[in-house]
Design a protein around this motif. Sequence first.
Motif, PDB file in Angstrom:
ATOM      1  N   THR A 194       0.976  -1.386   0.074  1.00  0.00           N
ATOM      2  CA  THR A 194      -0.185   0.029  -0.173  1.00  0.00           C
ATOM      3  C   THR A 194       0.869   1.265   0.021  1.00  0.00           C
ATOM      4  N   GLU A 195       2.195   1.298  -0.143  1.00  0.00           N
ATOM      5  CA  GLU A 195       3.035   2.043  -0.277  1.00  0.00           C
ATOM      6  C   GLU A 195       2.948   3.177   1.116  1.00  0.00           C
ATOM      7  N   SER A 196       2.871   2.470   2.226  1.00  0.00           N
ATOM      8  CA  SER A 196       2.889   3.212   3.559  1.00  0.00           C
ATOM      9  C   SER A 196       3.645   2.636   4.637  1.00  0.00           C
ATOM     10  N   ILE A 197       4.986   2.192   4.010  1.00  0.00           N
ATOM     11  CA  ILE A 197       5.886   1.780   5.134  1.00  0.00           C
ATOM     12  C   ILE A 197       6.243   2.976   5.916  1.00  0.00           C
ATOM     13  N   THR A 198       6.381   3.915   5.596  1.00  0.00           N
ATOM     14  CA  THR A 198       6.661   5.113   6.342  1.00  0.00           C
ATOM     15  C   THR A 198       6.141   5.681   7.562  1.00  0.00           C
ATOM     16  N   ARG A 252       7.403   5.314  11.481  1.00  0.00           N
ATOM     17  CA  ARG A 252       7.482   6.871  12.172  1.00  0.00           C
ATOM     18  C   ARG A 252       7.690   6.575  13.635  1.00  0.00           C
ATOM     19  N   LEU A 253       6.920   5.870  14.398  1.00  0.00           N
ATOM     20  CA  LEU A 253       6.758   5.866  15.575  1.00  0.00           C
ATOM     21  C   LEU A 253       8.068   5.243  16.237  1.00  0.00           C
ATOM     22  N   TYR A 254       8.861   4.292  15.548  1.00  0.00           N
ATOM     23  CA  TYR A 254      10.183   3.970  16.027  1.00  0.00           C
ATOM     24  C   TYR A 254      11.132   5.184  15.896  1.00  0.00           C
TER      25      TYR A 254
END
Length: 104
Positions: A6-10, A14-16
């Motif tokens: 879904t191309e949402s790996i960022t 982000r939390l980490y």
Amino acid sequence: MIYWVTESITTSVRLYAENFSKENRTLQLEGVPIEVPTALALFKNEFYYTPPSLVAERYKNVLQLSDIPDGGHFAAMEVPQMLADDIWQAVEKIHRYRRYIYRE
């Protein structure tokens, strides 16, 4: 896999990135005590396992501390019944605590 396709790996990392950044570490937030009623589940295979002795230093009002012998970062998929049972036990303790504090 869902994050990649879904191309949402960022958003997933982000939390980490924020929690382990140098800027965040300089705030020394891990030293701030947490005093609200708390229930914690510690899963054996979590990549960031916090020993109960360290939990006690940070969390000052622990109503439940479960050392779960299986599962990890994706406990809801790995050991769903263990997680669900632990959540229900925690909810019951929080309700009892609330009734005690507010004399309901």
